[in-house]
Write an enzyme that holds these catalytic residues in place. Structure first.
Site, mmCIF file in Angstrom:
data_model
loop_
_atom_site.group_PDB
_atom_site.id
_atom_site.type_symbol
_atom_site.label_atom_id
_atom_site.label_comp_id
_atom_site.label_asym_id
_atom_site.label_seq_id
_atom_site.Cartn_x
_atom_site.Cartn_y
_atom_site.Cartn_z
ATOM 1 N N ASP A 150 -2.911 6.811 2.478
ATOM 2 C CA ASP A 150 -2.255 7.771 1.586
ATOM 3 C C ASP A 150 -0.951 7.297 0.936
ATOM 4 O O ASP A 150 -0.364 8.010 0.121
ATOM 5 C CB ASP A 150 -1.986 9.088 2.352
ATOM 6 C CG ASP A 150 -1.144 8.866 3.603
ATOM 7 O OD1 ASP A 150 -0.613 7.747 3.773
ATOM 8 O OD2 ASP A 150 -1.026 9.808 4.408
ATOM 9 N N ARG A 161 14.690 0.527 1.148
ATOM 10 C CA ARG A 161 15.184 -0.717 1.761
ATOM 11 C C ARG A 161 15.558 -1.738 0.702
ATOM 12 O O ARG A 161 15.154 -1.616 -0.457
ATOM 13 C CB ARG A 161 14.210 -1.235 2.813
ATOM 14 C CG ARG A 161 12.783 -1.348 2.350
ATOM 15 C CD ARG A 161 11.887 -1.738 3.519
ATOM 16 N NE ARG A 161 10.581 -2.162 3.021
ATOM 17 C CZ ARG A 161 9.620 -2.623 3.777
ATOM 18 N NH1 ARG A 161 9.795 -2.723 5.079
ATOM 19 N NH2 ARG A 161 8.470 -3.001 3.266
ATOM 20 N N LYS A 180 9.774 2.930 0.714
ATOM 21 C CA LYS A 180 8.607 2.846 1.603
ATOM 22 C C LYS A 180 8.131 4.264 1.889
ATOM 23 O O LYS A 180 8.893 5.068 2.436
ATOM 24 C CB LYS A 180 9.000 2.124 2.899
ATOM 25 C CG LYS A 180 7.822 1.836 3.810
ATOM 26 C CD LYS A 180 8.198 0.828 4.881
ATOM 27 C CE LYS A 180 7.086 0.653 5.903
ATOM 28 N NZ LYS A 180 7.464 -0.292 6.953
ATOM 29 N N GLY A 210 0.816 -1.215 0.000
ATOM 30 C CA GLY A 210 0.000 0.000 0.000
ATOM 31 C C GLY A 210 0.850 1.265 0.000
ATOM 32 O O GLY A 210 0.387 2.345 -0.374
ATOM 33 N N ARG A 211 2.080 1.117 0.444
ATOM 34 C CA ARG A 211 2.961 2.286 0.420
ATOM 35 C C ARG A 211 4.407 1.868 0.167
ATOM 36 O O ARG A 211 5.345 2.505 0.651
ATOM 37 C CB ARG A 211 2.867 3.074 1.710
ATOM 38 C CG ARG A 211 3.125 2.246 2.937
ATOM 39 C CD ARG A 211 3.412 3.161 4.055
ATOM 40 N NE ARG A 211 3.338 2.452 5.311
ATOM 41 C CZ ARG A 211 3.528 3.037 6.460
ATOM 42 N NH1 ARG A 211 3.776 4.313 6.498
ATOM 43 N NH2 ARG A 211 3.464 2.352 7.576
ATOM 44 N N ASP A 257 1.314 -11.238 6.364
ATOM 45 C CA ASP A 257 1.832 -10.350 5.310
ATOM 46 C C ASP A 257 3.141 -9.690 5.749
ATOM 47 O O ASP A 257 3.793 -9.024 4.942
ATOM 48 C CB ASP A 257 0.807 -9.271 4.942
ATOM 49 C CG ASP A 257 0.348 -8.480 6.153
ATOM 50 O OD1 ASP A 257 -0.123 -9.096 7.116
ATOM 51 O OD2 ASP A 257 0.485 -7.245 6.156
ATOM 52 N N ARG A 308 6.250 -12.400 0.764
ATOM 53 C CA ARG A 308 5.798 -12.715 2.126
ATOM 54 C C ARG A 308 4.945 -13.976 2.110
ATOM 55 O O ARG A 308 4.500 -14.399 1.034
ATOM 56 C CB ARG A 308 4.922 -11.556 2.640
ATOM 57 C CG ARG A 308 5.676 -10.249 2.745
ATOM 58 C CD ARG A 308 4.987 -9.174 1.902
ATOM 59 N NE ARG A 308 5.879 -8.012 1.737
ATOM 60 C CZ ARG A 308 6.091 -7.105 2.677
ATOM 61 N NH1 ARG A 308 5.448 -7.188 3.814
ATOM 62 N NH2 ARG A 308 6.928 -6.114 2.463
HETATM 63 P P1 AMP Z 1 1.630 -3.247 8.094
HETATM 64 O O1 AMP Z 1 0.994 -4.205 9.027
HETATM 65 O O2 AMP Z 1 2.059 -1.956 8.682
HETATM 66 O O3 AMP Z 1 2.774 -3.894 7.368
HETATM 67 O O4 AMP Z 1 0.547 -2.808 6.987
HETATM 68 C C1 AMP Z 1 -0.574 -3.563 6.620
HETATM 69 C C2 AMP Z 1 -1.079 -3.150 5.268
HETATM 70 O O5 AMP Z 1 -1.463 -1.772 5.277
HETATM 71 C C3 AMP Z 1 -0.074 -3.290 4.141
HETATM 72 O O6 AMP Z 1 -0.760 -3.720 3.010
HETATM 73 C C4 AMP Z 1 0.444 -1.892 3.972
HETATM 74 O O7 AMP Z 1 0.917 -1.666 2.677
HETATM 75 C C5 AMP Z 1 -0.785 -1.050 4.261
HETATM 76 N N1 AMP Z 1 -0.466 0.308 4.738
HETATM 77 C C6 AMP Z 1 0.058 0.659 5.929
HETATM 78 N N2 AMP Z 1 0.211 1.999 5.995
HETATM 79 C C7 AMP Z 1 -0.218 2.510 4.818
HETATM 80 C C8 AMP Z 1 -0.311 3.835 4.258
HETATM 81 N N3 AMP Z 1 0.062 4.911 4.930
HETATM 82 N N4 AMP Z 1 -0.786 3.944 3.016
HETATM 83 C C9 AMP Z 1 -1.188 2.883 2.308
HETATM 84 N N5 AMP Z 1 -1.129 1.632 2.775
HETATM 85 C C10 AMP Z 1 -0.659 1.426 4.013
HETATM 86 MG MG MG Z 2 3.484 -4.928 6.182
#
Ligand code: AMP
Ligand code: MG
Length: 545
Positions: A139, A197, A127, A106-107, A274, A204
């Site tokens: 966002d 990174r 990232k 997502g980012r 994930d 994953r």
């Molecule tokens: P995480 O557990 O932080 O690795 O994130 C879980 C999911 O949310 C992943 O698919 C990330 O890409 C998405 N995600 C987290 N923060 C954001 C952000 N600010 N914008 C878009 N996607 C996000």
């Molecule tokens: Mg993640």
């Protein structure tokens, strides 16, 4: 800006796996594709906060590239190096035990893969470089505080000798990002940042779960075959037998990774499927934390405060739970649950064995080399009992984990003429005084259990074959003196938010040799100060990043 950047780009991921045919960025379900092409968002004023030069040189950046004013443009995605075709990866995952469907990058945006001399193909990933088709309602951006945490911790982990994605750079974007850090309805504008990174794979567990859950066996097989060819080529040509070997190796790598986390007191905080790397690296540094006072029930993640699913002591079991989900995902390629179950069950025994070996090393307990059959096992059992007793004591006495093991290595031997028990206990109290968080836990009645344990420990040490100085050296090679204590990262963040990046560099420096005494850096080895006990960022963290 010069145009050198003479990487050998070799985008195997996008070359071999199916792409999302759409190239516009709007939130959607992406079916039948492993990734979507995405162009990183342009930012106001990219600037470099920190650059990991040794890693950059390993990757094939030249000294000239690094001194180029435009390097921040490249490392924030404002300028795309010729030959790179940025993309975001598609994957799903179980979040906190529930299947969450498609998640995806997502980012995160991969710039591409480059050939390196020592590490083969490496993927560069930004990232926080803007929205992707996987951004859902969010966002696609990241803020400085969480980017500093990722940047510092990846490198700390690497230098501790623990598998991890690496961090090449930390840049400010020049944009402001709106974040409700405490989830209390008070969003603030924060500084936007991008970390670049690096890893040999960002796949994953969830990369395989998503096609499996959708019944897309074709894509699932393509993904598994690709993973084997790219990152597990020693297993041979993909076939049913090799799929099992692949699963077994992932299981072993995951097991070893978690043993290593337990060794140094690292709590990942969001072990969703994930966030589990298929090559057994630590990945996705979010609300992670480091153990200060030893506590197996501690979780750094505020979202996990009730359930404690991802607490320190739960990590080994969660590793197995996640592997079970991966096993389910590839079941259709194997069609036989028996060998999959066996691998999963072996994980538990493997973990016990590796954990015991790791703890014996932490305590400086030699292999006893007993020749009579059965005695070896009895000796290990006795060591396990000793270790479990110690962990119980540590849980009850609020003792700093990192300091304790360092101080233990220099435990004064019982002296001649023999001291009385109270005299001995007093000596030990003094020796460990600094490791305790609560003065009252040092009182005689509390300390008695500890003194008993130390007594038994010394008796066990007397059976060692190695000398005292060998033991001390061996213990100090597995018990770090310096870890990225939560409050230290927070201090570096608070300074950086005011434009002072010096502490980031200081921490990077000291954490490069975490097992070595560094006289001028004693202050980075001190236990958590009282003010930090309940301060946000130093004790608990939200996922807001
Ligand atoms: P995480 O557990 O932080 O690795 O994130 C879980 C999911 O949310 C992943 O698919 C990330 O890409 C998405 N995600 C987290 N923060 C954001 C952000 N600010 N914008 C878009 N996607 C996000
Ligand atoms: Mg993640």
């Amino acid at each position: 800006m010069n145009q050198s950047f003479n990487f050998q780009i070799n985008n195997q991921f996008t070359l071999n796996l199916p792409a999302d045919p759409l190239q516009e960025v709007f939130p959607r379900q992406v079916e039948g594709a492993a990734f979507s092409y995405v162009i990183p968002q342009k930012t106001q004023q990219p600037s470099l906060v920190s650059l990991n030069k040794p890693l950059a040189l390993q990757l094939g950046f030249t000294a000239e590239d690094l001194s180029d004013d435009g390097i921040a443009e490249v490392l924030t995605g404002n300028k795309i190096i010729a030959g790179m075709q940025p993309y975001s990866m598609n994957y799903g995952g179980h979040q906190f035990g529930q299947w969450a469907g498609q998640l995806g990058d997502g980012r995160a945006i991969n710039l591409g893969q480059i050939e390196t001399e020592k590490k083969g193909l490496q993927t560069l990933q930004l990232k926080g470089a803007g929205k992707t088709p996987y951004s859902r309602h969010a966002d696609g951006l990241a803020v400085l505080r969480s980017s500093i945490r990722e940047y510092l911790c990846s490198e700390a982990m690497y230098h501790l000798g623990i598998p991890t994605t690496r961090a090449l750079s930390l840049c400010l974007t020049g944009d402001k990002v709106n974040r409700d850090m405490f989830y209390d309805g008070n969003p603030q504008l924060e500084l936007g940042a991008v970390v670049c990174r690096v890893s040999s794979s960002f796949m994953r567990f969830g990369s395989f779960q998503l096609p499996a859950m959708r019944g897309d066996k074709k894509l699932l097989k393509e993904m598994v075959d690709f993973s084997i060819e790219q990152n597990f080529p020693h297993l041979g040509e993909p076939c049913t037998e090799v799929y099992l070997k692949w699963y077994q190796e992932i299981s072993e790598k995951t097991c070893q990774l978690i043993v290593e986390w337990m060794r140094v007191g690292f709590v990942h905080g969001v072990m969703n499927t994930d966030n589990m790397s298929i090559i057994g690296e630590t990945i996705d540094y979010g609300p992670y934390g480091w153990i200060d006072a030893f506590d197996l029930t501690w979780t750094p993640n505020t979202t996990d405060a009730q359930g404690k699913r991802y607490s320190f002591g739960a990590q080994p079991e969660i590793g197995q739970w996640n592997l079970f989900q991966l096993g389910n995902a590839i079941y259709s390629l194997i069609d036989d649950a028996v060998p999959l179950n066996k691998i999963l069950n072996d994980y538990a025994t493997n973990y016990e064995q590796r954990w015991l070996k790791m703890m014996q090393a932490k305590l400086g307990l030699d292999d006893l080399d007993l020749d009579k059959q059965g005695l070896d096992e009895l000796a290990s059992e006795a060591d396990a009992v000793l270790i479990n007793r110690l962990e119980k004591l540590m849980m009850n006495t609020e003792i700093d984990m990192t300091m304790f093991y360092r101080v233990l290595s220099s435990l004064p031997k019982q002296t001649e003429p023999e001291l009385t028990e109270p005299e001995q206990a007093e000596l030990w109290q003094e020796h460990f005084r600094n490791c305790f968080y609560e003065e009252e836990k040092l009182a005689d009645n509390y300390f008695e259990g500890f003194a008993n344990w130390l007594n038994d420990y010394q008796q066990r040490l007397s059976k060692n074959n190695s000398s005292e100085s060998e033991r001390m050296q061996a213990m100090n090679a597995v018990n770090p003196k310096y870890v990225l204590r939560n409050y230290l990262a927070q201090q570096a963040i608070e300074k950086a938010e005011k434009g002072d990046y010096s502490m980031i560099e200081e921490l990077l420096q000291v954490l490069q040799t975490p097992y070595t005494e560094q006289k001028s850096c004693e202050h980075f080895a001190e236990k958590r100060p009282a003010w930090a006990k309940n301060k946000a960022g130093c004790s608990m963290l939200s996922c807001s990043s």
